[in-house]
Enzyme design. Structure first.
Site, mmCIF file in Angstrom:
data_model
loop_
_atom_site.group_PDB
_atom_site.id
_atom_site.type_symbol
_atom_site.label_atom_id
_atom_site.label_comp_id
_atom_site.label_asym_id
_atom_site.label_seq_id
_atom_site.Cartn_x
_atom_site.Cartn_y
_atom_site.Cartn_z
ATOM 1 N N ASP A 30 8.968 -13.971 -6.399
ATOM 2 C CA ASP A 30 9.136 -13.791 -7.838
ATOM 3 C C ASP A 30 9.022 -12.360 -8.382
ATOM 4 O O ASP A 30 9.988 -11.632 -8.420
ATOM 5 C CB ASP A 30 8.171 -14.717 -8.596
ATOM 6 C CG ASP A 30 8.470 -16.189 -8.347
ATOM 7 O OD1 ASP A 30 9.100 -16.492 -7.314
ATOM 8 O OD2 ASP A 30 8.097 -17.042 -9.169
ATOM 9 N N GLU B 98 -3.163 -22.829 -5.913
ATOM 10 C CA GLU B 98 -1.892 -22.147 -5.655
ATOM 11 C C GLU B 98 -2.111 -20.752 -5.071
ATOM 12 O O GLU B 98 -1.382 -20.310 -4.184
ATOM 13 C CB GLU B 98 -1.103 -22.035 -6.976
ATOM 14 C CG GLU B 98 0.283 -21.433 -6.826
ATOM 15 C CD GLU B 98 0.994 -21.311 -8.170
ATOM 16 O OE1 GLU B 98 0.322 -21.267 -9.213
ATOM 17 O OE2 GLU B 98 2.241 -21.252 -8.179
HETATM 18 C C1 6A9 Z 1 8.351 -23.467 -13.698
HETATM 19 C C2 6A9 Z 1 7.087 -24.712 -15.378
HETATM 20 C C3 6A9 Z 1 5.262 -27.608 -16.553
HETATM 21 C C4 6A9 Z 1 6.569 -20.178 -7.591
HETATM 22 O O1 6A9 Z 1 5.764 -23.503 -5.274
HETATM 23 C C5 6A9 Z 1 6.979 -23.505 -5.944
HETATM 24 C C6 6A9 Z 1 7.374 -22.106 -6.333
HETATM 25 C C7 6A9 Z 1 7.495 -21.228 -5.095
HETATM 26 O O2 6A9 Z 1 8.612 -21.602 -4.341
HETATM 27 C C8 6A9 Z 1 7.638 -19.771 -5.424
HETATM 28 O O3 6A9 Z 1 7.588 -19.027 -4.241
HETATM 29 N N1 6A9 Z 1 6.389 -21.575 -7.274
HETATM 30 C C9 6A9 Z 1 6.541 -19.320 -6.347
HETATM 31 O O4 6A9 Z 1 6.710 -17.974 -6.667
HETATM 32 C C10 6A9 Z 1 6.309 -22.396 -8.513
HETATM 33 C C11 6A9 Z 1 7.576 -22.335 -9.331
HETATM 34 C C12 6A9 Z 1 7.576 -23.143 -10.558
HETATM 35 C C13 6A9 Z 1 8.840 -22.896 -11.340
HETATM 36 C C14 6A9 Z 1 9.066 -23.861 -12.456
HETATM 37 C C15 6A9 Z 1 8.384 -24.549 -14.684
HETATM 38 C C16 6A9 Z 1 6.630 -26.117 -15.359
HETATM 39 O O5 6A9 Z 1 5.906 -26.376 -16.517
#
Ligand code: 6A9
Length: 783
Positions: free
Chosen positions: A519, A753
């Site tokens: 990100d 996380e």
């Molecule tokens: C946001 C908000 C209720 C971000 O673990 C999933 C991903 C990874 O693949 C990525 O490497 N996470 C990491 O940088 C979470 C991403 C969530 C995006 C959606 C929506 C929800 O609100």
């Protein structure tokens, strides 16, 4: 005209699935083909619920609330961080036969268990047992309402059976996949083998337009006109489901049966719910009471035995409580598996508005049951590294589902938001998936593991399962690889560049690269075609290496992949493209300046969006020195990739620099694991906009720490000048990571996380039992 024709042809390709035969047979998850895995806790976004692995499954679930609460109605259903539960965690879950979850609400604990029993033609029976207990710290025993529900989803029908006017004793139903079935709600007792307990009963029988509406329907049906009157205590009015009239339908949505059984009872209690399949004729006895207890004891024992056989943690000297933690981590990964069905919304350069991707099914683990209860491409590769040690079939099925979602170009949507329920959890601006966008191809790590498993057990049964699987996967892997190799190619030969960086460079301190998975990790300040990304280069080394091995194994031509692998893995080429002599580190390259900062600026919102033109203060990026083509001076996870993915030869002097930087507390080393960005980096812990807190700019992430440990383990075991150094670091880092995650789980009730690099505290979404659960592999030293 030709251009227009081409555009529409390309737009069509966007939503055309890959032509090779699907890896999964069309009926692979049905009760007929895979009965033992038909029913499961495949609804990870609810605290407790089950469904079948089929597109429009009848679902069952549990909501609950505390009565007589000064805070009014606090209904628990979908996993929400806002509910502030002290913890909820599968303590044991074998992925097939049973699962046992402990939910610590504010002042009572629920244990929710399911046990399955195979029989008949429709996936067999199951029983739930819910145990409610007072917290030891709580001064009184609360009265709780459990709301068990059954909901159809456009197919099937349900019939209620009422006794004593208000008690729903059982539901009978029928659906295409389940045939006839019966769900029985037993009366609560005070505990195992004790007598029935005073309880009040209510039920709701209505229609729902979609599974995402269930919570609202229940809330809207609540009434205060009931009285709880146990003989031992005063009479008190309580809240219960009553009646609900669906609003007149605007569209022609099919309405489906929805039935709720509410039991209101004081803790402690125990209650059971039985699902019995109509086609199961020769059932020896009912799966309830002492029969259930015995079955559960047996399953728990064999779970523990298999766990020790697989991970050997007791033998390694971990304490019983550490082993319990590891069991919970694995169980939450398995209990976080979902079966989703629906369509992605996708955007390509060939059409103006987003369009719908073909319908598809996805059996996948999810990163977080509360915040991201859906599939993410690169997360899943990490998830399956753990799962494949426990149950390689689950891994094959997950990989197959994911690759079957590939379009003819070789693209797979990165984030899978399939079906109403999944969609209801995502803000609209995050829904659309762009066909230019990649995500690290971590499935090659999984394939590497599958090949290794094959190597260690080169026996006939293994070959008979793995070879046909790889053979069916192969054409898709080829297209997938080609897709990365062409669409993510860089300007210079053999270089690579993530597409899909943020376009609005004014708004962000550093435009994000969501596609890389990292990100807001700092990249070139001004995205351009000249950019090249070292992490992607290394992913391509991995991909070409594994593809070569698979081609060889299958007797397919492998020369081209091997050639790519030889070229990309060549350490001199890698250094030419990515090593900065000045920074003594591997780097991205691009149009970059370090002289950026966020400044307050008054802007006028354009007319039309607001009635008046109001000045609004916001942060915008100011650039004090013009960017130029150069290596990007960020130091952190991206700089480590040639090491993380073991591209560096063991004698490489660059390894020495990397090991030194890793161990440096001013850079990446912390007592809790490796931080994502050097503490000395200009962007360390910097916000990206006024709303975007630092994410991959300092915090400790477990997937990368896992890769680091795997790499240290690797370099410690092969001959080379740095193997001792690697071995030392390995021990130290492993201890730090395990101890901290374990400690945080203990203190906070959750796996997180990320972990704070100054305090070790868990942060971000929770529970996050996706890649943070790789701790189990780290404990087991299985890499
Ligand atoms: C946001 C908000 C209720 C971000 O673990 C999933 C991903 C990874 O693949 C990525 O490497 N996470 C990491 O940088 C979470 C991403 C969530 C995006 C959606 C929506 C929800 O609100």
């Amino acid at each position: 005209f030709y251009a227009l024709y081409m555009r529409s042809a390309m737009a069509k390709r966007t939503v055309t699935l890959h032509p090779s035969p699907q890896v999964l047979d069309a009926n692979s998850t049905t009760a007929a083909v895979s009965p033992e895995r038909f029913w499961g806790s495949y609804r990870p976004h609810v605290y407790f619920g089950m469904k079948t692995r089929s597109p429009r499954s009848v679902v069952t679930g549990l909501m609950w609330m505390k009565q007589f609460s000064p805070k009014g109605v606090e209904l628990r259903h979908t996993c929400e961080q806002g509910d502030r539960l002290r913890s909820y965690s599968w303590l044991k879950h074998d992925g097939i036969n049973f699962g046992m979850q402990q939910i610590k609400d504010v002042d009572f604990t629920l244990t929710t268990t399911f046990v399955k029993r195979l029989g008949g033609e429709h996936g067999g029976d199951w029983t739930w047992r819910i145990i409610g207990k007072q917290h030891s710290s709580s001064p009184y025993a609360p009265v709780i309402s459990l709301m068990f529900y059954v909901a159809a989803d456009t197919q099937g029908s349900l019939k209620t059976h009422i006794e004593d006017k208000t008690r729903l004793s059982h539901v009978t139903g029928t659906s295409e996949e389940l045939g006839e079935f019966k769900i029985t709600f037993s009366k609560p007792t005070g505990g195992a083998a004790s007598a029935n307990k005073y309880a009040s009963y209510n039920y709701l029988q209505t229609l729902s337009p979609g599974l995402n509406q269930l919570t609202d329907i229940v809330k809207n049906s609540l009434s205060y006109r009931f009285v709880f009157s146990p003989s031992t205590a005063e009479r008190r009015p309580y809240i219960a489901v009553d009646t609900y009239t669906p609003p007149p339908q605007k569209d022609n949505r099919i309405q489906s049966d929805f039935v709720v059984h509410q039991v209101t009872v004081q803790v402690p209690f125990q209650i059971e719910v039985l699902f019995e399949s109509g086609s199961f004729h020769d059932r020896p006895n009912q799966l309830r009471g002492s029969v259930l207890t015995e079955e559960l004891t047996r399953l728990k024992l064999s779970y523990s035995e298999k766990f020790e056989e697989t991970f050997g943690l007791q033998a390694k000297g971990f304490t019983p409580d550490q082993v319990r933690f590891a069991k919970a981590a694995l169980s939450n990964m398995l209990g976080g598996m979902g079966y989703f069905f629906g369509q992605s919304v996708v955007q390509s350069n060939y059409h103006e508005h987003p369009i719908l991707y073909p319908e598809g099914a996805l059996f996948t683990a999810v990163p977080s049951r509360s915040f991201f209860p859906r599939g993410f491409l690169w997360d899943e590769g990490f998830h399956q590294l753990l799962i494949t040690k426990w149950d390689p079939q689950v891994t094959r099925e997950s990989v197959a589902h994911w690759l079957d979602l590939m379009n003819v170009e070789g693209w797979i949507p990165r984030e899978q938001i399939l079906g109403d329920e999944a969609l209801s959890k995502v803000p609209s601006e995050f829904v659309v998936q762009h066909t230019e966008n990649a995500n690290p191809p971590t499935f090659f790590l999984v394939l590497e593991e599958i090949l290794e498993q094959l190597n260690t057990h080169m026996d006939a049964p293994q070959l008979q399962i793995t070879l046909p699987f790889l053979r069916r996967l192969y054409p898709r892997l080829q297209t997938w690889f080609e897709w990365y190799n062409t669409t993510q190619a860089g300007h210079l030969p053999n270089s690579y560049r993530w597409r899909g960086r943020d376009k609005d460079t004014n708004r962000f301190l550093n435009p994000k690269t969501l596609t890389s998975g990292l990100d807001d990790y700092p990249r070139a300040s001004h995205p351009s075609e000249d950019e090249r990304h070292v992490d992607l280069h290394c992913w391509m080394v991995l991909a070409s290496r594994i593809l070569t091995s698979i081609a060889r194994l299958l007797g397919e031509p492998h020369q081209e992949y091997e050639h790519t692998y030889q070229t990309l893995s060549n350490n001199s080429l890698l250094s030419e493209l990515h090593w900065s002599e000045q920074l003594h580190a591997f780097c991205d390259y691009g149009n970059h300046t370090q002289a950026v900062s966020l400044q307050q600026e008054k802007v006028f919102v354009p007319p039309g969006q607001m009635k008046q033109q109001l000045p609004v203060k916001r942060l915008v990026r100011s650039v004090r020195k013009a960017p130029k083509l150069q290596y990007v001076n960020a130091f952190g996870y991206v700089s480590l990739f040639p090491f993380l993915l073991q591209v560096l030869t063991p004698d490489s002097q660059k390894l020495e620099y990397i090991l030194k930087d890793i161990r440096d507390p001013a850079r990446l080393w912390t007592p809790y694991g490796l931080r994502s960005l050097s503490r000395s980096d200009p962007m360390y812990m910097k916000r990206n906009t006024e709303h975007d807190a630092p994410y991959w700019r300092g915090a400790i992430w477990i997937n990368i720490n896992y890769l680091a440990l795997r790499a240290l383990h690797h370099y410690s075991r092969i001959e080379g000048p740095y193997h001792e150094k690697a071995a030392d670091l390995y021990q130290e880092l492993r201890t730090n990571v395990i101890n901290n995650i374990y400690k945080q789980y203990h203190e906070t009730g959750y796996i997180w996380e990320q972990y704070n690099d100054s305090t070790g505290r868990g942060q971000g979404s929770h529970p996050f039992t996706g890649w943070s659960s790789l701790t189990v592999l780290i404990m087991a030293e299985e890499y």
